[in-house]
Write a protein that holds these residues in place. Sequence first.
Motif, PDB file in Angstrom:
ATOM      1  N   ASN A   1      -0.183 -13.545   8.936  1.00 45.34           N
ATOM      2  CA  ASN A   1      -0.971 -14.286   7.955  1.00 45.34           C
ATOM      3  C   ASN A   1      -2.287 -14.755   8.561  1.00 45.34           C
ATOM      4  OD1 ASN A   1       1.113 -14.018   6.145  1.00 45.34           O
ATOM      5  ND2 ASN A   1       1.932 -16.069   6.500  1.00 45.34           N
TER       6      ASN A   1
ATOM      7  N   GLU B   1      -3.826 -17.476   9.033  1.00 46.06           N
ATOM      8  CA  GLU B   1      -3.598 -18.921   9.074  1.00 46.06           C
ATOM      9  C   GLU B   1      -3.648 -19.345  10.526  1.00 46.06           C
ATOM     10  OE1 GLU B   1       0.380 -19.299   7.606  1.00 46.06           O
ATOM     11  OE2 GLU B   1      -0.199 -19.034   5.512  1.00 46.06           O
TER      12      GLU B   1
ATOM     13  N   PHE C   1      -1.153 -24.485  10.039  1.00 45.80           N
ATOM     14  CA  PHE C   1      -1.156 -23.262   9.220  1.00 45.80           C
ATOM     15  C   PHE C   1      -2.255 -23.286   8.156  1.00 45.80           C
ATOM     16  CE2 PHE C   1       2.887 -23.419  11.299  1.00 45.80           C
ATOM     17  CZ  PHE C   1       3.140 -22.095  11.639  1.00 45.80           C
TER      18      PHE C   1
ATOM     19  N   PRO D   1      -5.259 -22.136   6.073  1.00 46.26           N
ATOM     20  CA  PRO D   1      -5.749 -20.783   5.782  1.00 46.26           C
ATOM     21  C   PRO D   1      -7.054 -20.501   6.530  1.00 46.26           C
ATOM     22  CG  PRO D   1      -5.203 -21.939   3.753  1.00 46.26           C
ATOM     23  CD  PRO D   1      -5.111 -22.952   4.862  1.00 46.26           C
ATOM     24  N   SER D   2      -7.191 -19.274   7.018  1.00 46.57           N
ATOM     25  CA  SER D   2      -8.364 -18.906   7.783  1.00 46.57           C
ATOM     26  C   SER D   2      -9.032 -17.700   7.125  1.00 46.57           C
ATOM     27  CB  SER D   2      -7.915 -18.598   9.218  1.00 46.57           C
ATOM     28  OG  SER D   2      -8.995 -18.333  10.059  1.00 46.57           O
TER      29      SER D   2
ATOM     30  N   SER E   1      -2.203 -15.366   2.002  1.00 41.90           N
ATOM     31  CA  SER E   1      -2.947 -15.152   3.239  1.00 41.90           C
ATOM     32  C   SER E   1      -2.415 -14.011   4.103  1.00 41.90           C
ATOM     33  CB  SER E   1      -2.924 -16.453   4.030  1.00 41.90           C
ATOM     34  OG  SER E   1      -1.571 -16.757   4.345  1.00 41.90           O
TER      35      SER E   1
END
Length: 447
Positions: A340, A342, A348, A350-351, A384
């Motif tokens: 993911n 993240e 965690f 979101p990226s 994600s």
Amino acid sequence: MFRRILIANRGEIALRIMRACREMGIETVCVYSTADRNAPYLRLADRAICIGPGPARESYLNIPRLISAAEVADVDAIHPGYGFLSERADFSAICRDCKIEFIGPSPEAMGKLGDKVACKQTAKANKVPIFPGSDGAVEEEDEAVKVAEEIGYPVIIKASAGGGGRGMRVCRNEASLRTNIRAAQQEALAAFGNGAVFIEKFLEHARHVEVQCLGDKHGNAVYLWERDCSMQRRHQKVIEEAPAPNVDRKKMQAVCEAAARLVKAADYSGAATVEFLMDGAHNFYMLEVNTRVQVEHPVTEMITGIDIVKMSIMVAAGMPIPFKQKDVEIRGHAMECRINAEDPDKGFMPSAGKIEQWETPGGLGVRLDSHVVPGYVVPPNYDSMVGKLIVHAETREQCLDRMARALREFRVGPIKTTIPLHSRLVQDGAFRTGGVDIHYLERLLKG
Ligand code: ADP
């Protein structure tokens, strides 16, 4: 066989379905939202149709727009993938009314297994092990208390139409049950449009073991054995593997047979997963049935050699399942890590953003199901997951070593991913021993 299929999904599963179609000589029409307009997998489709803006309810969840695209492109069938409209009986019914084959169960079969109360009743009638609990929905507080006294606390209140880990309340005594029952009904009505709730025994320490099944339109149902998905965070699966480590194979087989009976009893066509919790004494209790292909289907494909997506298309076209139960053999061990976008070090978070570096692993027994290429921009609108790394080896130990090796080769930047967390997990002592419970990862992250 179908001439042309519309794929009502995005990302890795859209690509996965396209790959199956290409090998089967079926043309693909892939829909997309403006947020996905530059997605590279769209170039692999025979035709790509924009169905609206980024928010899913205006595109991937918008039934009139999907049906219009299907009619314009003159397709024979629609594959819904997972998520979005895949478990919506109304969508399956609308496709049928429009004379477009829905690649998945009929609305009737979806109703029988997708609704938790209905599913539990069908399960009970077919001797599938279920949690002790209420017979159907509970309406009144006193009725709930009576059931809880019979089965003993703790109990869990669940919404019949619930999903995604929402609408559940654990109650450890009568006072808590009395305060929660009305609130749970109201919450279920607001969230799912159906206020029915039921009660079952709450299991403190459990493993998540699920059975992959497949049904056709000729009354056949088979099982492709089980997957263990106990490594979870917030009810979301993080690592899945097959077969489940350290289970009694005789008991496992009996549970798999029961799962296939349930699918057969519902006149079900397509891929289905019957989910169970397993306690320390290896007793199984059914949780629910997912009436679609699942994210983690590749681990089963790796150990059985059966292409589950192709099978779902074949049975939708009216062909019988082309093998017998006795021909399904388990070969080796497989594991999947969900990668993911993240940051595991920042809760965690979101990226999203542009992926400049995307160096992927390879070699014997390594499979990467991903729609990402270098330069891909992760849109902020959807979930994600950027890829699924799947490895296959002869034994579980070799599988863990191969996964550790593949994760080391996998370099992604500058966005953050869950790769470092996976590297840690495949080397974790308790996980390597096999059989961690569903709360293990959260305990590990806290400690
Ligand atoms: P959903 O459809 O929302 O995913 P499930 O019925 O599959 O709901 O349950 C989701 C998760 O909630 C399970 O994976 C498990 O962690 C927990 N859970 C559900 N029912 C029970 C139960 N009876 N005892 C213990 N945990 C449960």
